[in-house]
Every structure is written in C-alpha cells, then in structure tokens.
Design a protein around this motif. Sequence first.
Motif, PDB file in Angstrom:
ATOM      1  N   ASP A 335      17.579  10.777   6.762  1.00 35.76           N
ATOM      2  CA  ASP A 335      18.401  10.292   5.910  1.00 35.76           C
ATOM      3  C   ASP A 335      17.150  10.135   4.298  1.00 35.76           C
ATOM      4  O   ASP A 335      16.844  10.981   3.788  1.00 35.76           O
ATOM      5  CB  ASP A 335      18.124   8.730   6.483  1.00 35.76           C
ATOM      6  N   PRO A 336      18.272   9.454   3.685  1.00 34.46           N
ATOM      7  CA  PRO A 336      17.482   9.752   2.134  1.00 34.46           C
ATOM      8  C   PRO A 336      16.160  10.052   1.635  1.00 34.46           C
ATOM      9  O   PRO A 336      15.444  10.275   1.877  1.00 34.46           O
ATOM     10  CB  PRO A 336      18.292   9.215   0.526  1.00 34.46           C
ATOM     11  N   GLU A 337      16.121   8.096   3.028  1.00 37.79           N
ATOM     12  CA  GLU A 337      14.263   7.796   2.749  1.00 37.79           C
ATOM     13  C   GLU A 337      13.009   9.108   2.937  1.00 37.79           C
ATOM     14  O   GLU A 337      11.831   9.512   2.663  1.00 37.79           O
ATOM     15  CB  GLU A 337      14.284   6.569   2.770  1.00 37.79           C
ATOM     16  N   GLN A 338      14.031  10.046   4.181  1.00 40.51           N
ATOM     17  CA  GLN A 338      13.028  10.378   5.285  1.00 40.51           C
ATOM     18  C   GLN A 338      12.803  11.851   4.121  1.00 40.51           C
ATOM     19  O   GLN A 338      11.086  12.503   4.351  1.00 40.51           O
ATOM     20  CB  GLN A 338      12.778  11.020   6.847  1.00 40.51           C
ATOM     21  N   LEU A 339      13.995  11.992   3.683  1.00 38.51           N
ATOM     22  CA  LEU A 339      14.108  13.366   2.745  1.00 38.51           C
ATOM     23  C   LEU A 339      13.112  13.269   1.841  1.00 38.51           C
ATOM     24  O   LEU A 339      11.951  14.243   1.440  1.00 38.51           O
ATOM     25  CB  LEU A 339      15.019  13.851   1.998  1.00 38.51           C
ATOM     26  N   ASP A 871      11.980  13.602  10.842  1.00 42.86           N
ATOM     27  CA  ASP A 871      11.766  12.492  10.413  1.00 42.86           C
ATOM     28  C   ASP A 871      10.249  11.777  10.819  1.00 42.86           C
ATOM     29  O   ASP A 871      10.219  12.146  12.095  1.00 42.86           O
ATOM     30  CB  ASP A 871      13.063  12.011  11.470  1.00 42.86           C
ATOM     31  N   LEU A 872       9.697  11.854   9.712  1.00 42.92           N
ATOM     32  CA  LEU A 872       8.435  10.920   9.965  1.00 42.92           C
ATOM     33  C   LEU A 872       8.389   9.296  10.458  1.00 42.92           C
ATOM     34  O   LEU A 872       7.677   9.051  11.617  1.00 42.92           O
ATOM     35  CB  LEU A 872       7.431  11.005   8.804  1.00 42.92           C
ATOM     36  N   GLY A 873       9.787   9.126   9.872  1.00 44.49           N
ATOM     37  CA  GLY A 873       9.764   7.366  10.319  1.00 44.49           C
ATOM     38  C   GLY A 873       9.376   7.815  11.694  1.00 44.49           C
ATOM     39  O   GLY A 873       9.328   6.830  12.242  1.00 44.49           O
ATOM     40  N   LEU A 874      10.502   8.506  12.735  1.00 46.24           N
ATOM     41  CA  LEU A 874      10.707   8.463  13.711  1.00 46.24           C
ATOM     42  C   LEU A 874       9.909   8.649  14.534  1.00 46.24           C
ATOM     43  O   LEU A 874       9.439   8.367  15.492  1.00 46.24           O
ATOM     44  CB  LEU A 874      12.239   8.916  14.290  1.00 46.24           C
ATOM     45  N   GLN A 875       8.705   9.868  14.049  1.00 52.89           N
ATOM     46  CA  GLN A 875       8.034  10.057  14.495  1.00 52.89           C
ATOM     47  C   GLN A 875       6.938   9.042  14.743  1.00 52.89           C
ATOM     48  O   GLN A 875       6.112   8.811  15.607  1.00 52.89           O
ATOM     49  CB  GLN A 875       7.618  11.544  13.810  1.00 52.89           C
ATOM     50  N   SER A 910       0.487   8.336   4.809  1.00 55.81           N
ATOM     51  CA  SER A 910       0.916   9.003   4.479  1.00 55.81           C
ATOM     52  C   SER A 910       1.796   9.245   3.602  1.00 55.81           C
ATOM     53  O   SER A 910       1.924   9.545   2.615  1.00 55.81           O
ATOM     54  CB  SER A 910       1.027  10.751   4.696  1.00 55.81           C
ATOM     55  N   THR A 911       3.009   8.684   4.420  1.00 55.51           N
ATOM     56  CA  THR A 911       4.914   7.833   3.865  1.00 55.51           C
ATOM     57  C   THR A 911       4.935   6.513   3.531  1.00 55.51           C
ATOM     58  O   THR A 911       6.473   5.857   3.031  1.00 55.51           O
ATOM     59  CB  THR A 911       5.377   7.905   4.993  1.00 55.51           C
ATOM     60  N   GLY A 912       4.029   6.050   3.234  1.00 50.90           N
ATOM     61  CA  GLY A 912       4.543   4.798   2.437  1.00 50.90           C
ATOM     62  C   GLY A 912       5.231   4.012   3.155  1.00 50.90           C
ATOM     63  O   GLY A 912       5.574   2.438   3.091  1.00 50.90           O
ATOM     64  N   GLN A 913       5.165   3.240   4.908  1.00 51.73           N
ATOM     65  CA  GLN A 913       6.236   2.922   5.697  1.00 51.73           C
ATOM     66  C   GLN A 913       4.856   1.790   6.274  1.00 51.73           C
ATOM     67  O   GLN A 913       4.485   1.166   7.525  1.00 51.73           O
ATOM     68  CB  GLN A 913       6.485   3.856   7.155  1.00 51.73           C
ATOM     69  N   VAL A 919       2.924  -2.633  12.648  1.00 47.78           N
ATOM     70  CA  VAL A 919       2.803  -2.501  14.279  1.00 47.78           C
ATOM     71  C   VAL A 919       1.839  -1.449  14.626  1.00 47.78           C
ATOM     72  O   VAL A 919       1.023  -1.562  15.855  1.00 47.78           O
ATOM     73  CB  VAL A 919       4.106  -1.791  14.529  1.00 47.78           C
ATOM     74  N   SER A 920       1.591  -0.217  14.304  1.00 46.76           N
ATOM     75  CA  SER A 920       0.575   0.838  14.733  1.00 46.76           C
ATOM     76  C   SER A 920      -1.150   0.380  14.645  1.00 46.76           C
ATOM     77  O   SER A 920      -1.503   0.711  15.658  1.00 46.76           O
ATOM     78  CB  SER A 920       0.622   2.305  13.908  1.00 46.76           C
ATOM     79  N   LEU A 921      -1.047  -0.689  13.302  1.00 46.05           N
ATOM     80  CA  LEU A 921      -2.181  -0.721  13.651  1.00 46.05           C
ATOM     81  C   LEU A 921      -2.917  -2.195  14.890  1.00 46.05           C
ATOM     82  O   LEU A 921      -3.740  -1.476  15.110  1.00 46.05           O
ATOM     83  CB  LEU A 921      -2.660  -2.331  12.378  1.00 46.05           C
ATOM     84  N   VAL A 922      -1.390  -2.866  15.245  1.00 49.93           N
ATOM     85  CA  VAL A 922      -1.705  -3.468  16.436  1.00 49.93           C
ATOM     86  C   VAL A 922      -1.625  -2.923  17.756  1.00 49.93           C
ATOM     87  O   VAL A 922      -2.906  -3.376  18.166  1.00 49.93           O
ATOM     88  CB  VAL A 922      -0.840  -4.931  16.795  1.00 49.93           C
ATOM     89  N   VAL A 923      -0.819  -1.649  17.664  1.00 52.43           N
ATOM     90  CA  VAL A 923      -1.064  -1.197  18.854  1.00 52.43           C
ATOM     91  C   VAL A 923      -2.683  -0.749  19.131  1.00 52.43           C
ATOM     92  O   VAL A 923      -3.629  -0.728  19.896  1.00 52.43           O
ATOM     93  CB  VAL A 923      -0.168   0.433  18.924  1.00 52.43           C
ATOM     94  N   LEU A 924      -3.042   0.119  18.164  1.00 52.65           N
ATOM     95  CA  LEU A 924      -4.676   0.703  18.498  1.00 52.65           C
ATOM     96  C   LEU A 924      -5.589  -0.413  18.361  1.00 52.65           C
ATOM     97  O   LEU A 924      -7.006  -0.389  19.280  1.00 52.65           O
ATOM     98  CB  LEU A 924      -5.177   1.180  17.169  1.00 52.65           C
ATOM     99  N   ALA A 925      -5.623  -2.067  17.565  1.00 52.49           N
ATOM    100  CA  ALA A 925      -6.172  -3.531  18.093  1.00 52.49           C
ATOM    101  C   ALA A 925      -6.257  -3.088  18.938  1.00 52.49           C
ATOM    102  O   ALA A 925      -7.033  -3.711  20.108  1.00 52.49           O
ATOM    103  CB  ALA A 925      -5.950  -3.773  16.902  1.00 52.49           C
TER     104      ALA A 925
END
Length: 1005
Positions: A335-339, A871-875, A910-913, A919-925
């Motif tokens: 999608d445009p944002e991912q591109l 697709d970095l967002g889905l990754q 890296s992608t500014g998401q 969410v990712s930080l909470v998982v690692l925490a």
Amino acid sequence: MVTVLFADLSGFTALAETVDAEELRALQTELFALMAATIRRFDGFVEKFVGDAVMAVFGAPVAHEEDPERALNAALLLHRQAGALSGRWAARLGRPLALHIGVHTGPVVAGQLGSKDDGAYAVTGDTVNAAARLQGAADAGQTLVSRATWQLTQHAFDFEPVGELALKGMAQPMVAWRLGAALSAPRPTRGLQAHGLASALIGRGAELQLLHERFDQVRAGHSNLLRIVAEAGTGKTRLLSEFLEQLAAQGRLEGVAMRRAACSSLGERAYGVPAALLRDAYGVSAQDAPDVARQKVAAGLTVLGAQAAETQQLSAFLGYVLGLEAEDVHTRYLDPEQLKQQIFAAVYAVVERRLQQGAVMMIVEDLHWTDAASLELLHFLLERLRERPFMLLVTQRPAPALEAWAEAAAAQTVLRLEPLSARCSEAMLDALFGSSQGALPAALRRRIVEHAGGNPLFLEEMARALIADGLLSHGAEGWTCSPRATAAQVPSTIHGLLLGRIDRLPAPARLALREAAVIGPNFAEALLRTVASAAPALPEALDGLVDAGLLAVVPASDGREFRFRHGLFQEVAYQSLLLRRRTELHTRIGQALEAQCGGAPRQLEALQALAHHFRLGADKARGAHYLVAAGDWARGAYANADAIRDYQLALDTLEACEGTQDQRLDVRERLGDVLAPAGRIAEATRHLGAAREGRSHGGDRVAEARLLRKLSALRWESGERAEAQQCLATGLALMDGAAPHIERAWLYQKMGELHFRNADNHGALDWTGRALAHLEALEAQQPADEEEHRNLRAAVALSLNIQGVALARLDRLDEAVDRLERSVAVARAVDLPQAECRALSNLGVLYSSSAPQRAIEACERGLQTARRIGDLGLQSRLSANLAVAYCTLTNRCDERGVDAANTAIRIDRSTGQLDHLAVSLVVLAQIYQCHGESARALRHYQEALALAETSAEPQLLFPCYEGLATLYLDVDDGVQAERYMALAQDTCERAGLDPDALVVLPFLC
C-alpha cells in the motif's frame, strides 16, 4: 586558445605484428571514419591522422565558447564508438579494442602551413605536445585531461584526480585528471569569461571560511545541513563553485562521494531530488531505456557490496523513485504508506553503504523549487545520519517553508548572503576592468554600483551590456570606455537590463530565446524546432545565443540540448511575450510532447511537463488530466503533500473549464482520499462532502454510497462513532432497490468492522454475515473480469477475518479458527498477500496462549509472505506476535522470543510506526519481566507508555498501565502498583470497554 585532443588505439604496435596487413588496413579505415565523424559532430577539426592515432582541435579554425566541453564530449563518444568497433572486430583480432586519449587546453600557433596551393591548416606549440604526452600516459579506455581543461569543464563532467605526472619532454610534472561521465545535471557557469573577464570571489571570505570549517567537521564524522540562502543573482552559485574548486585543488575531495541535483523552476515531481541524485550517482540519463537504467542501478549497488537478493530489492524501490515502474514483486502488493517506508529505507541503505567507504556530500541547488516528498526524505536522512560524515549542502532563495523544514535538522549552518557593500562592488569592477578612470568614468562607476544594489549578477550584466553596446572596448592597453558612455545609460533594474539585452539580439535569436523560455529552463533543440516560428534559422540562432552567454549547451546522447545560464534570463524572456502568444506556445509544446510519448508518458517528469504546458495553454482540461495522473503517482508512493498539490491545481484548473462537473467531483474525491492520511481531516471531509452532494444531484447512488463509506471512516477517526455508523446506514439506504453491487457488500463489511471496534461482537457477526451473503450472490452472477473477481474475493477475505476475531472475542475459538483459516485460503487463492498476512497475524494472536506451537507456525507463514512482498508493517506485527508465542514456550524464549521482539522494535523505529512500537516495547518488557529483569522491563514499559499517552489509544494505554502495575507489585512498590492499576481501570471505564478486550496484541480487523 584551443583544446587539443589526441586519441590512439591501445596496443596497436603489437596488433600490427600479428594481424594481416589487409585486415589492419580495413580496421584503420573503419576506425578513422568513426573518429572523424565523431569529432566533426562536435564541430572539431581533424588536424591529422598518424598511424592509428588522430589529432583533433576544438576552437580553431572555428571557435565556440564551450570548446573544451565539446572536446570531452567527443572523447566520451569516441570511447563508446571504440567499444562498438571492438564488438565487431574482437573475434577476428583475438583481442578487444580500446582507445586512450589525452586532452589539453592552451594557446597555439594556428594557420596555413606550406604554399597557398598545397598548404594545410595546422596548429603547433606546447599545447599540442602536452596533449600528446597525456594521451601516452592514459591507460586503455581512459581519457586524461590537464588542469586547464579540467578547470573549464568541471561543471559539466565527473573527474577523478590523478595527481602529478612526469611526462616525457615536459620540464615540469603535469597535474592531470581522469575523465568520468558527463553530469546529468551540469553545474551552472555564469559570468564574463567569454570576454576574457574574470574576478576573484569578492566579499565572501567569511562565508567561504565557514564552509571549509563545516566540511572539516563532516569529514570528522558529524553530519551537517548547510544552506546558502540569498535572492537571485546574489552569488549563491559562485560561492558554491569557489568552495568546490578550492576543495578539489587542495585534494580534499579524495574519497568523498559528491552527488548533485538542481531543482527546476517549472516545479519538481514527487521525489524529484532523490531521483536526480540517483541519476548522478549511477550515470542514468533521461534517454536510457528502463532496462538499461535498471542495469546501471544494479551495477552501482553491486559495487557498493550489496548481495544479489539485496540488490534486487533495493533496485526495485530505487527504480520506483526513478520512474522505472514495473510489475515487481517488491512493490506490487504494497500500500502507499508501506511503499513510502520502503523507499526511505532503500535510499538510507544505499547512503549508509556509501558512507562505509567515505564521506558523502549531497548538493541540491535551487531547493526553493523542490517537492514535499523530497524534503521529507532529505529530513529522514539528516535525522538518521547525525553522527556520520554526511553533508547536505543546498542553495535556495528565501522561503518560509524551508525555514520550518530546516529547524528540525540536528545540526545546520545557514549562510545568508547579503548584497555586496559599495566597496566590494567597486572592487569587483576594478577586478574586471581595472581602477583607472579610462576604464570607467567616476559618474558611470557610481551609477553602476548604486543601481546594482550589491547584486553581482547585475554588475556583470551591466558590464556585458556596455561591451555589447560598444561603450567598453578592449585594446592593447586594456579596457577603455567610449566618450559616449554616460551614467544615464545604466538601467535601473535587473529586469530592465536583461530585457534591454534581449531586445538588442538579432531578430531570429530574440525569437528563439523567447520561444525556448516557454519550454522551460532546459530544452531540446528538436522540441523547440517543432514549435519554432522560424525553424530553418534555429541552429544559427541557438549558436548565437550560446556565444552571447544566454544559453549553454548540455551534453546529450541524441541531438542538442540547452539550458538558460541563469534562471532570470528565462524568466525575463518568458515575461516579454504576450499572454496570447504564451498560451499558443504552451499548447503546441504540450501537443509535441504528447506526440513524442505516444500519449502515454513513461516518466513522471513527462507527466509534469504535459500538465504544466496544457494547464497554461488553451486545453486546460487536458492539463488537469495530466495533473491528476501525476497526483495519482505521488499518492501511490504516499507522497501525500505532492499529491494534494497536484490534485488542488487540477481542481483550480477545471474550475475555469465548462462541462467538467464530473471531473471536478472525481478530483474532489481524490483530494479527500489523500487529505485524510495527511491528517487534514476537516478538509478531507469538506471535499468528500462536496463530492457526495454533486453525485447526489447527478443521481449516481453507487458513487454517493461509496463517498458516504469514506465519510464514515473520517467520522470514526474524529471520535464521532454514532455519525460514522449513520453514514453507513444512509449509504445502505441508497442501495435499497438497486441491483446487486459490490458497494453494498463493502458497506456491510465496514459496518461489521465498526461494530467489532466498538466491542459489539454479535453485531460484527451479523453485518459481516450480510456482506458474505451478498458477495455469494454477486459471485453467482459471474464477475465481468479478473479484476472484479479479485475485488469480490478481497471483500470475502476481510469479512471472514472480522468474523474470526469477533468469534474469538466471544470465546468461540473453533469457529474463529475456521473463519480465519478460510480467510487465509481465499486471500492466497487470488494473490492478496496483505489480507492473507492479516488473518495469519490474527491466528497468531488467537493461538499465542492456548496453542503456542500453532501460533508460531501461523506467524512464520505470515512472515514469509510479508517479507516476500516487503510489507514492513506486517513484518513488525507478526514478529511481535511471534515473540509472544515463543515466550509462551518457555524453553524457546531466550533463543527466539527476545530476537523476534527486538526485530519488531527495529522495524517500528526505522519506519516510524510509533503506535505499533508501543506494542513491541510492551512485548519485550513483559519478556524481561518474566525473566526477573525488572530494570530493563521498566525502561521498555516507560518508553511504551510515553508513546501510548501521545496517541491516547486505550488499546495501547491499558497494557502499559497493567504491565507497570504488575511490575511494581513484583518489586513490592504498592503505591505505584495501585496508581497504575487505577489508571488501567479508568482507561477501560472511559472507553466503555472490557479489560479482557484490551490485550497487548491487538487483532487486525
């Protein structure tokens, strides 16, 4: 003063010993014919052939202002011709063929040698000897040039310093440069050199010193944005040129990768600056076929050390920036944002790889004409290269938008060039003509200084005007001023001065200049010929304009191309035409460009040019058509600001056209679509509302329903949940009684999504059930084409996905798994990778606590697809889900879980998401908390909370508050634990949601 070129076939002596004499003679005949034709193409003179070598002279017997450039363009073409010759002869000769060439510029004795009847024109002197010695020192396939030639051509070609060479027969060592490629955007050369006039840089010593200091800091590893800001003609280009010349002369550019771009006054297309920088880096020209351009980019990446897979991926995204769109697996599904994120990541990766080899200096001239996407990408690079040897050096006129852009740079230096003082202006005149009264009378000198206002270009142009009028002349004793020259003859403004200069041109040259100005700052002779009023006289007129210093020749592989030496020359020439004549020319130019591309422009630059000329011509509706196409391209790359600019200009253009109501409504809908992701919700709502009203008046119920669906999304984002559902209900009411249509299914599907997001899982099941039933009926009617079938299947996959997550929330897990697996199967069958990954991600969430091994399998399947399409967002989402699944299987948490969580965090950063980064930080925490590493857990929870509080999203806030509460309980801090537990409960109450619905891993609906 001439430029002498010697070209010789490498290894000819050895070749002559092994090749049959007749074969050798045939080779020489073909070689000499190619050499002679190439030299004459650039108006050079073939002085003689000797053995296998040719000596050519540029500047005698016919002289041109850019003779050194002509010689080097001839050298480059000679090498290419030799390569083609080698392809035809190598098999017969048993070895490849290559030339080695030497070029030097200097004085010669020229004239006829011998008697009047049998004499020949020839040149002699040390310049000839030096060129021959340089040729002897050049390796096969190389051209060596002297300092004199390099100084006169460095604006137009890439060079590599060779250092001092001890040449046979030369008393002193000679400094030489190895010729590279012609620059795709030659640097400006301005001034009075054609009259033998030149002056040192005056009044800019402090600025020049600061440039050197900042360059040293960059070489030491500290990035810098350096802006040279001044009005037109104040000396931005001269200061930049002097700085680069000094760096080169001092050998300080060795190991520095310098990339250059220049923005056009016609306006830049989206990503225009990075496209120009990439073309400069990889030698890609506008004439290159897409396959050739892709090969050049891939070869450049290989040189940087990229492996085959990375080269393929980077080439796809860099190719997109260059306008080399193709059905590439890396860009097709994004999608445009991912591109956009992938484009940014690709450009950053290339710059970072180059920085590993040495400093990088990017130079962008006339940045005030750039596009928004380029500014955003340049800012992205500055942010991520703060402690790297990276310099972004730009020239610009004062522009408030650029001030706001530059404020965010970590380190920037601004050089605001003030007008020269009266003393410096007088010093400049002295440097040009001498300080004697005979050169310039005092009254005339004062008048020039006063009216120039410290503008160096004005000073130079006034001097040129006095020379052109015969009021200043050069003799044996230097410059003298005619008694006819008076202070009253000095124009009051630069506009009046340049207009007077244009009016003094011969009629054919004046006409050609004005018509060329309508094309733009750069133009091809072939295009101008198609619209010129006096086409037969055009070649001579253009040569005269080059000799007059108004135009410069641009190296081109096919035909002649030119550029205005200064933007003001083009602006004044353009404004001197009547509006009616400008309109006529713009129309004819647009038609000619359209014919060139067969009505289907391949490059974005062509789209922008067509839009520009038709918009300012008589066929404004066609201009709007091309503006919309340019906006669609920008929107597809998530260059939203540029898309908004193009769409808005299209809308303004159509307002002046009758019978364009449907087109205006279409553009308004596009504006609404792109304003929303740009955060301009109110404007988006206004345009979509106007489009809806227009479709309603026209009786197009399907289009009105579609617009209501889009308005619903905006209402929801604004927190107006009831209004959002009402928009969908109104849209469905419009579809009552209408024939089955996919828009009804999308309305049902969207209504189901809103009910799910509002925690009404039963409602979500009901509405998506209606969507699936309607879709089944539509599929029974046999879709008209593959695209319609794919669209229907996309709606099925998304509806099944919502049913799956709603069933999961109702604890009907077996049914949930069934719906999600069906969604995966539907998406995979018609190649909808995003929908497939979405359902796999939800399966990972569903299984994360009850069946971790199945969660791992689902996430791995999704990751494989997400990586395939880039697709970095889905990754990121799938990696976070994978981390939770691995940590549920405690024996694999340290091995894979932490790594997966860190992968998600790295992608998000890296992608500014930022939303998902929380969410990712909470998982690692949570992982660190389970391992008893409280300090590390606390640090990640706190960073996640800062992000969540910025968005105020309950789905993000609740896991942060709950995690901190349990963490403080673990360390026996009851006060803090109670505080965060209260915040968690308050978050649920204010949102009206069940805490069980706010798990750390959100479902994707």
